[in-house]
Design a protein around this motif. Structure first.
Motif, PDB file in Angstrom:
ATOM      1  N   MET A   1      40.492  -9.120  40.917  1.00 12.43           N
ATOM      2  CA  MET A   1      39.184  -8.516  40.658  1.00 12.43           C
ATOM      3  C   MET A   1      39.272  -7.009  40.857  1.00 12.43           C
ATOM      4  O   MET A   1      40.154  -6.504  41.558  1.00 12.43           O
ATOM      5  N   LEU A   2      38.382  -6.296  40.203  1.00  9.27           N
ATOM      6  CA  LEU A   2      38.295  -4.848  40.374  1.00  9.27           C
ATOM      7  C   LEU A   2      37.352  -4.563  41.534  1.00  9.27           C
ATOM      8  O   LEU A   2      36.183  -4.969  41.516  1.00  9.27           O
ATOM      9  N   LYS A   3      37.858  -3.852  42.526  1.00  2.53           N
ATOM     10  CA  LYS A   3      37.074  -3.574  43.739  1.00  2.53           C
ATOM     11  C   LYS A   3      36.613  -2.117  43.723  1.00  2.53           C
ATOM     12  O   LYS A   3      37.431  -1.202  43.714  1.00  2.53           O
ATOM     13  N   ILE A   4      35.309  -1.935  43.751  1.00  3.52           N
ATOM     14  CA  ILE A   4      34.696  -0.612  43.699  1.00  3.52           C
ATOM     15  C   ILE A   4      33.949  -0.357  45.005  1.00  3.52           C
ATOM     16  O   ILE A   4      33.150  -1.193  45.441  1.00  3.52           O
ATOM     17  N   GLY A   5      34.203   0.778  45.618  1.00  4.15           N
ATOM     18  CA  GLY A   5      33.419   1.209  46.768  1.00  4.15           C
ATOM     19  C   GLY A   5      32.360   2.189  46.298  1.00  4.15           C
ATOM     20  O   GLY A   5      32.676   3.223  45.716  1.00  4.15           O
ATOM     21  N   LEU A   6      31.109   1.857  46.515  1.00  2.00           N
ATOM     22  CA  LEU A   6      29.984   2.699  46.101  1.00  2.00           C
ATOM     23  C   LEU A   6      29.334   3.296  47.330  1.00  2.00           C
ATOM     24  O   LEU A   6      28.986   2.573  48.274  1.00  2.00           O
ATOM     25  N   THR A   7      29.149   4.605  47.335  1.00  2.63           N
ATOM     26  CA  THR A   7      28.522   5.248  48.484  1.00  2.63           C
ATOM     27  C   THR A   7      27.734   6.463  48.038  1.00  2.63           C
ATOM     28  O   THR A   7      27.784   6.878  46.873  1.00  2.63           O
ATOM     29  N   GLY A   8      27.032   7.031  48.984  1.00  4.55           N
ATOM     30  CA  GLY A   8      26.218   8.217  48.729  1.00  4.55           C
ATOM     31  C   GLY A   8      25.376   8.492  49.949  1.00  4.55           C
ATOM     32  O   GLY A   8      25.060   7.572  50.726  1.00  4.55           O
ATOM     33  N   GLY A   9      25.003   9.741  50.139  1.00  8.09           N
ATOM     34  CA  GLY A   9      24.182  10.094  51.278  1.00  8.09           C
ATOM     35  C   GLY A   9      22.769   9.556  51.149  1.00  8.09           C
ATOM     36  O   GLY A   9      22.348   9.094  50.079  1.00  8.09           O
ATOM     37  N   ILE A  10      22.032   9.601  52.235  1.00 11.39           N
ATOM     38  CA  ILE A  10      20.644   9.153  52.227  1.00 11.39           C
ATOM     39  C   ILE A  10      19.863   9.892  51.140  1.00 11.39           C
ATOM     40  O   ILE A  10      20.023  11.090  50.940  1.00 11.39           O
ATOM     41  N   ALA A  11      19.064   9.126  50.370  1.00 18.28           N
ATOM     42  CA  ALA A  11      18.220   9.651  49.288  1.00 18.28           C
ATOM     43  C   ALA A  11      19.026  10.217  48.121  1.00 18.28           C
ATOM     44  O   ALA A  11      18.522  11.005  47.338  1.00 18.28           O
ATOM     45  N   SER A  12      20.282   9.775  48.000  1.00 19.28           N
ATOM     46  CA  SER A  12      21.091  10.243  46.866  1.00 19.28           C
ATOM     47  C   SER A  12      20.811   9.453  45.598  1.00 19.28           C
ATOM     48  O   SER A  12      21.110   9.925  44.490  1.00 19.28           O
ATOM     49  N   GLY A  13      20.274   8.247  45.727  1.00 24.34           N
ATOM     50  CA  GLY A  13      20.046   7.393  44.566  1.00 24.34           C
ATOM     51  C   GLY A  13      21.061   6.278  44.438  1.00 24.34           C
ATOM     52  O   GLY A  13      21.159   5.634  43.391  1.00 24.34           O
ATOM     53  N   LYS A  14      21.808   6.009  45.498  1.00 25.02           N
ATOM     54  CA  LYS A  14      22.835   4.979  45.462  1.00 25.02           C
ATOM     55  C   LYS A  14      22.257   3.612  45.113  1.00 25.02           C
ATOM     56  O   LYS A  14      22.884   2.837  44.377  1.00 25.02           O
ATOM     57  N   SER A  15      21.079   3.310  45.611  1.00 25.32           N
ATOM     58  CA  SER A  15      20.473   2.001  45.357  1.00 25.32           C
ATOM     59  C   SER A  15      20.146   1.819  43.880  1.00 25.32           C
ATOM     60  O   SER A  15      20.251   0.707  43.348  1.00 25.32           O
ATOM     61  N   VAL A  16      19.756   2.896  43.215  1.00 28.77           N
ATOM     62  CA  VAL A  16      19.486   2.822  41.773  1.00 28.77           C
ATOM     63  C   VAL A  16      20.774   2.506  41.019  1.00 28.77           C
ATOM     64  O   VAL A  16      20.795   1.667  40.112  1.00 28.77           O
ATOM     65  N   ALA A  17      21.852   3.162  41.402  1.00 32.19           N
ATOM     66  CA  ALA A  17      23.140   2.908  40.760  1.00 32.19           C
ATOM     67  C   ALA A  17      23.594   1.477  41.007  1.00 32.19           C
ATOM     68  O   ALA A  17      24.089   0.801  40.092  1.00 32.19           O
ATOM     69  N   ALA A  18      23.431   0.994  42.239  1.00 35.44           N
ATOM     70  CA  ALA A  18      23.843  -0.373  42.566  1.00 35.44           C
ATOM     71  C   ALA A  18      23.046  -1.389  41.757  1.00 35.44           C
ATOM     72  O   ALA A  18      23.609  -2.377  41.249  1.00 35.44           O
ATOM     73  N   ALA A  19      21.747  -1.163  41.632  1.00 35.71           N
ATOM     74  CA  ALA A  19      20.911  -2.087  40.871  1.00 35.71           C
ATOM     75  C   ALA A  19      21.336  -2.133  39.407  1.00 35.71           C
ATOM     76  O   ALA A  19      21.378  -3.199  38.788  1.00 35.71           O
ATOM     77  N   ARG A  20      21.665  -0.978  38.846  1.00 37.51           N
ATOM     78  CA  ARG A  20      22.082  -0.950  37.437  1.00 37.51           C
ATOM     79  C   ARG A  20      23.441  -1.630  37.264  1.00 37.51           C
ATOM     80  O   ARG A  20      23.663  -2.359  36.276  1.00 37.51           O
ATOM     81  N   LEU A  21      24.348  -1.443  38.193  1.00 35.90           N
ATOM     82  CA  LEU A  21      25.642  -2.113  38.114  1.00 35.90           C
ATOM     83  C   LEU A  21      25.471  -3.632  38.177  1.00 35.90           C
ATOM     84  O   LEU A  21      26.167  -4.372  37.469  1.00 35.90           O
ATOM     85  N   ARG A  22      24.544  -4.093  39.002  1.00 34.47           N
ATOM     86  CA  ARG A  22      24.273  -5.531  39.079  1.00 34.47           C
ATOM     87  C   ARG A  22      23.739  -6.028  37.732  1.00 34.47           C
ATOM     88  O   ARG A  22      24.153  -7.105  37.257  1.00 34.47           O
ATOM     89  N   GLU A  23      22.847  -5.267  37.113  1.00 30.67           N
ATOM     90  CA  GLU A  23      22.309  -5.657  35.810  1.00 30.67           C
ATOM     91  C   GLU A  23      23.400  -5.726  34.740  1.00 30.67           C
ATOM     92  O   GLU A  23      23.340  -6.560  33.826  1.00 30.67           O
ATOM     93  N   LEU A  24      24.407  -4.871  34.858  1.00 30.09           N
ATOM     94  CA  LEU A  24      25.488  -4.838  33.882  1.00 30.09           C
ATOM     95  C   LEU A  24      26.504  -5.949  34.096  1.00 30.09           C
ATOM     96  O   LEU A  24      27.373  -6.170  33.243  1.00 30.09           O
ATOM     97  N   GLY A  25      26.432  -6.641  35.225  1.00 29.66           N
ATOM     98  CA  GLY A  25      27.307  -7.778  35.451  1.00 29.66           C
ATOM     99  C   GLY A  25      28.182  -7.693  36.679  1.00 29.66           C
ATOM    100  O   GLY A  25      28.967  -8.624  36.944  1.00 29.66           O
ATOM    101  N   ALA A  26      28.075  -6.636  37.440  1.00 27.73           N
ATOM    102  CA  ALA A  26      28.891  -6.520  38.649  1.00 27.73           C
ATOM    103  C   ALA A  26      28.380  -7.452  39.745  1.00 27.73           C
ATOM    104  O   ALA A  26      27.182  -7.767  39.808  1.00 27.73           O
ATOM    105  N   VAL A  27      29.302  -7.894  40.595  1.00 30.12           N
ATOM    106  CA  VAL A  27      28.932  -8.579  41.829  1.00 30.12           C
ATOM    107  C   VAL A  27      28.744  -7.495  42.883  1.00 30.12           C
ATOM    108  O   VAL A  27      29.692  -6.815  43.258  1.00 30.12           O
TER     109      VAL A  27
END
Length: 412
Positions: A1-27
């Motif tokens: 599997m492809l393992k991606i580490g996603l991070t960002g500082g507080i209020a950077s928008g990381k949660s928005v990116a994570a939600a979109r990745l989930r919609e695209l098919g990521a676990v």
């Protein structure tokens, strides 16, 4: 599997990116959610927290009183270290279990706010950082989290600096604009890098390289990129890695080069090289077929003295040549010596650049860079090797002290 580490500082928008990745098919595995899960009532994690901080951190319901615990540890490094020592191992254990249960070929994204602070970058094929300027993040916290500017800046100061976070990134997603712009950037990342990378990884397939050689100005970020990749290779191959170095033109400051990182992994022998081939492929570096040796250089004309295995990149976003050679072999020493000679000798750098430009011009219309590499072999043998040997005799060069293996010159 492809393992991606996603991070960002507080209020950077990381949660928005994570939600979109989930919609695209990521676990997507959310470390914050796991941090809450591992201290639910009745868990060993909550029992450890109570043992460390007393029952005063419990709510009347028996669950963890998070605001009270936060007040105890915020601004107190010693208490925070105790808490992290309890929570982080439990979260990593649970995240590993969830990742192991993901389908074959999946893109597994671990959303980890403290990825940089906890030094986890080497555990992933790529680290993606969602970034926004400090002033934008403060404004967001004031508007959406009812914080004062001082509170917002204090929260930011408690995390890794923006500079440290960007230094750990393979990919930076700019979120200084709208949510729609960030989602569009995530879509492009998925389409052009993550999805092809995952497909290549599942099949142990090299990312395509097309076109002739193109020299680009030296990139001061090349060494840092190489260090990130080497950290992952060390983590993947473990004790079979006796030496690991950034070599080739991108390891020489100021030298124009193809945008391809050359890394040299030193092993005990070719049996060890073959033993870790599948491990390297899983790490994102499948083998180039048909490469069993380097072209011989003086004074070792026998091709049998120059064995190697060549691996390349499955990641379509970062071209890499990974040369696996036995520590102490002529090929291993030549690569290190050639790099150090070019770093030390301005005339040698100028001559090599001229040769690179000549060969690049000759092979610029080729469909690959094979002809470019082959065309330079005469220069290495007839011109570079004698001059480099004279430099070795004059300077007493030996392999770098951080590199495992017996010292020796390029020709010994």
């Amino acid at each position: 599997m492809l393992k991606i580490g996603l991070t960002g500082g507080i209020a950077s928008g990381k949660s928005v990116a994570a939600a979109r990745l989930r919609e695209l098919g990521a676990v997507v595995i959310d470390a914050d959610a796991l941090a809450r899960e591992v201290v639910e009532p009745g868990t060993p994690g909550l029992a450890q927290v109570v043992e460390a901080f007393s029952r005063a951190v419990l709510a009347p319901s028996g669950g963890l009183d998070r605001p009270k615990l936060g007040a105890l540890v915020f601004g107190n490094p010693e208490r925070l270290a105790v808490l992290n020592g309890i929570i982080h191992p439990l979260v990593r254990e649970r995240a590993a279990a969830l990742a192991a249960g993901a389908p074959k070929g999946a893109v597994v994204v671990q959303d980890i706010p403290l990825l940089v602070e906890t030094g986890q970058g080497a555990n992933f094929h790529l680290v993606v950082v969602v970034d926004a300027p400090g002033s934008v993040r403060v404004e967001r916290m004031v508007q959406h989290r009812q914080m004062t500017p001082e509170q917002a800046r204090a929260r930011m100061a408690a995390q890794a600096s923006r500079e440290d976070r960007l230094a750990a990134a393979d990919v930076v997603l700019d979120n200084s604009g709208s949510k729609e712009e960030l989602r569009d950037a995530v879509d492009r990342l998925w389409k052009f890098r993550l999805a092809p990378f995952a497909g290549n990884l599942a099949r142990h397939r090299l990312a395509p390289r097309t076109g002739g050689p193109v020299l680009v100005p030296a990139n001061p970020d090349w060494p840092a990129q190489a260090e990130r990749l080497m950290a992952r290779l060390r983590a993947a191959a473990g004790p079979d890695v006796l030496a690991l170095d950034h070599v080739g033109s991108t390891a020489v400051p100021g030298l124009a080069a193809k945008d391809v990182l050359d890394l040299q992994l030193g092993v005990e022998n070719m049996a060890a090289a073959d033993r870790i081939a599948a491990v390297l492929a899983d790490a994102g570096y499948p083998a180039w077929p048909g490469t069993a040796a380097d072209n011989p250089k003086p004074p070792h004309p026998d091709r049998a003295d120059w064995p190697k295995r060549l691996h390349g990149n499955a990641d379509p976003g970062r071209a890499v040549n990974l040369h696996v050679r036995a520590v102490g072999s002529p090929g291993w020493r030549f690569a290190l010596c050639f790099r150090d000679w070019l770093r030390d000798d301005a005339a040698a750098r100028a001559d090599y650049l001229a040769e690179k430009r000549r060969a690049a011009k000759l092979h610029g219309v080729d469909k690959s860079t094979a002809g470019y590499a082959a065309d330079k072999e005469g220069w290495f043998t007839d011109y570079a090797a004698p001059r480099m040997d004279a430099w070795v005799q004059r300077t007493g060069w030996q392999p770098p002290s951080h590199t495992t293996g017996a010292p020796g010159t390029a020709q010994s």
